[in-house]
Design an enzyme around this catalytic site. Structure first.
Site, short mmCIF file in Angstrom:
data_model
loop_
_atom_site.label_atom_id
_atom_site.label_comp_id
_atom_site.label_asym_id
_atom_site.label_seq_id
_atom_site.Cartn_x
_atom_site.Cartn_y
_atom_site.Cartn_z
N HIS A 55 0.83 -1.21 0.00
CA HIS A 55 0.00 0.00 0.00
C HIS A 55 0.87 1.27 0.00
O HIS A 55 2.06 1.24 0.33
CB HIS A 55 -0.94 0.00 1.21
CG HIS A 55 -0.22 0.07 2.54
ND1 HIS A 55 0.35 1.23 3.03
CD2 HIS A 55 0.02 -0.88 3.47
CE1 HIS A 55 0.90 0.99 4.20
NE2 HIS A 55 0.72 -0.28 4.49
N GLU A 129 -1.80 -7.01 7.73
CA GLU A 129 -0.41 -6.86 8.15
C GLU A 129 -0.10 -7.74 9.37
O GLU A 129 -1.01 -8.27 10.02
CB GLU A 129 -0.13 -5.38 8.45
CG GLU A 129 1.31 -5.04 8.84
CD GLU A 129 2.35 -5.44 7.79
OE1 GLU A 129 2.44 -6.65 7.51
OE2 GLU A 129 3.08 -4.57 7.29
#
Length: 482
Positions: A55, A129
């Site tokens: 990202h 994550e």
């Protein structure tokens, strides 16, 4: 371009990690017994290309706050701009499906890159994550103050880091491994995966068989693009897996930044020399019998690379003794030295250059060549071992030069040679065995960057491999044509 054939692919049976200090210029290799390899877990019926994107910059990235799997941060304006650049970079590429983490920073990046494509987006919570438990939400300095030794272990020994009764990196590797069957089972030939720094590292590592000890060894920058190819075997067994490129960033890979949160004290830039006469795009055609000069495309490659390297002040250039490598290194050194004289201070810049015989793989190939059409895995065992041993000596010599007490902090060494030499050096940096050479792919004119945040006597970090965006219209597209 160098790639290995599908008939007898070279795969890593075991991965190795070296001590942080070299003794008498000989590294000790420690066997990593890891179940992280996917080789025995799945098959594919057709070739699949999986493109991984991290990202864009988030608000907590900007603040230096530990995010983990929390979902409070969003993309900054810079992060949205990075995602837009990645969208433009991938706009002509063909994807059949997009898998993404549902966390806001990843979801927004995926939506920007995916644009108006009508194909489906799949949100997979296992692509979130790394779970960092009590660390999440803390500024890094707060983590150090509050957790002391635990934070030090997270920085220095993440594979064995434990917090709140959990081993986050080990859990992450297990979770990443579990993601692959679903991704590869999808009826698609080209897959986009948008996720996060640590989970993308784990996806890459588990795909090519590297254990948790390789956490932070394969850099993933904001909106960096990495590419894996999964190629079916003729016998129907587990696929050949190849890392086609690593961490292609929206900006130059030489623009600076940190490696795993640490500034690189020294760097090695691996430059694949410009394409030579008679070079085929898939094999080393006649390279074993001819000391080739660069063709016109090779000259363009070298000029483009020299221009890219103007972002740096190169300290030294080491090249193979073969003509194409010497020509490429000459272009780079002349541009570096001319730029010094044209600078604001008009200070001459001398670039130390030398040839290193150990970077010459052509002579090894020549001894084994029988039909003027040599591919690395067709080498007999003796020649293959000779190539590997030569690359080990070259790597040790390069590290010794970079470690020289006379060298300056921040020294940048450019190494110019053929693709197979650089593939071998990357494997040496990661302390793999020679069977791992089939894991990597490099194109003519590409660059790969190795950082040494703790100095050349310690473990290197691969910042990027097979970067070709600087070649402009001659760059290699991220995905194969539809």
């Amino acid at each position: 371009m160098i790639s290995l054939p599908l008939t007898t692919p070279i795969l890593p049976s075991r991965c190795l990690l070296h001590k942080t200090r070299r003794q008498n210029s000989t590294r000790r290799r420690l066997l990593i017994r890891s179940s992280s390899s996917l080789q025995d877990q799945f098959t594919v019926e057709t070739t699949k290309r999986v493109v991984l994107v991290r990202h864009g910059q988030s608000t907590w990235n900007e603040e230096g706050r530990i995010q983990g799997s929390s979902d409070f941060s969003v993309l900054t304006k810079k992060g949205e701009s990075q995602a837009e650049i990645s969208r433009q970079m991938l706009i002509d590429d063909s994807f059949d499906v997009c898998f993404t983490s549902p966390l806001k920073r990843s979801k927004k990046t995926a939506e920007i890159i995916w644009g108006s494509r009508e194909s489906e987006m799949i949100f997979d919570y296992d692509l979130r994550e790394i779970d960092l438990y009590s660390f999440q939400g803390l500024l890094k300095k707060e983590g150090k103050e509050k957790f002391g030794e635990a934070f030090k272990q997270w920085q220095e020994d993440p594979a064995n880091f434990i917090i709140d009764g959990h081993y986050p990196v080990r859990e992450l590797w297990s979770r990443a491994r579990s993601c692959w069957p679903g991704i590869l089972a999808h009826e698609s030939k080209s897959v986009l995966v948008v996720a996060h720094n640590a989970v993308n590292q784990a996806l890459l590592a588990t795909a090519i068989g590297l254990g948790t000890e390789y956490f932070r060894s394969l850099l993933q920058s904001n909106c960096g693009v990495s590419v894996l190819d999964f190629i079916p075997r003729a016998d129907g067994g587990s696929p050949h897996v190849c890392l086609n490129r690593l961490n292609q960033t929206p900006n130059s890979p030489l623009a600076g930044g940190s490696s795993g949160g640490r500034k690189a004290s020294k760097q090695i830039i691996l430059v694949c020399h410009g394409q030579g006469n008679n070079e085929d795009s898939a094999v080393i055609n006649q390279a074993a019998n001819n000391d080739q000069a660069m063709n016109m495309l090779g000259v363009i490659h070298s000029q483009k690379t020299a221009e890219l390297l103007l972002d740096l002040r190169v300290s030294s250039i080491v090249c193979s003794p073969k003509t194409a490598s010497i020509e490429s290194s000459g272009v780079i050194s002349r541009v570096q030295e001319a730029a010094g004289c044209l600078g604001v201070d008009n200070v001459p810049h001398y670039v130390k250059t030398k040839q290193m015989n150990e970077l010459d793989v052509e002579s090894v190939l020549r001894k084994s060549n029988k039909d003027n059409d040599v591919i690395a895995s067709q080498l007999d065992e003796e020649a293959f071992s000779a190539l590997w041993n030569r690359s080990e000596k070259a790597w040790e010599s390069l590290l010794d030069e970079l470690s020289d007490e006379k060298s300056n902090p921040g020294e940048i060494m450019v190494v110019v040679g053929p693709a197979m030499t650089h593939i071998s050096l990357i494997a040496q940096c990661l302390n793999l065995t020679k069977e791992a050479l089939g894991l990597f792919h490099l194109d003519a004119g590409s660059i790969s960057v190795i950082d040494f945040p703790d100095g050349p006597s310690s473990k290197g970090v691969i910042r990027c491999t097979n970067y070709t965006a600087h070649l402009g219209r001659w760059s290699i597209p991220i995905t194969k044509p539809a």
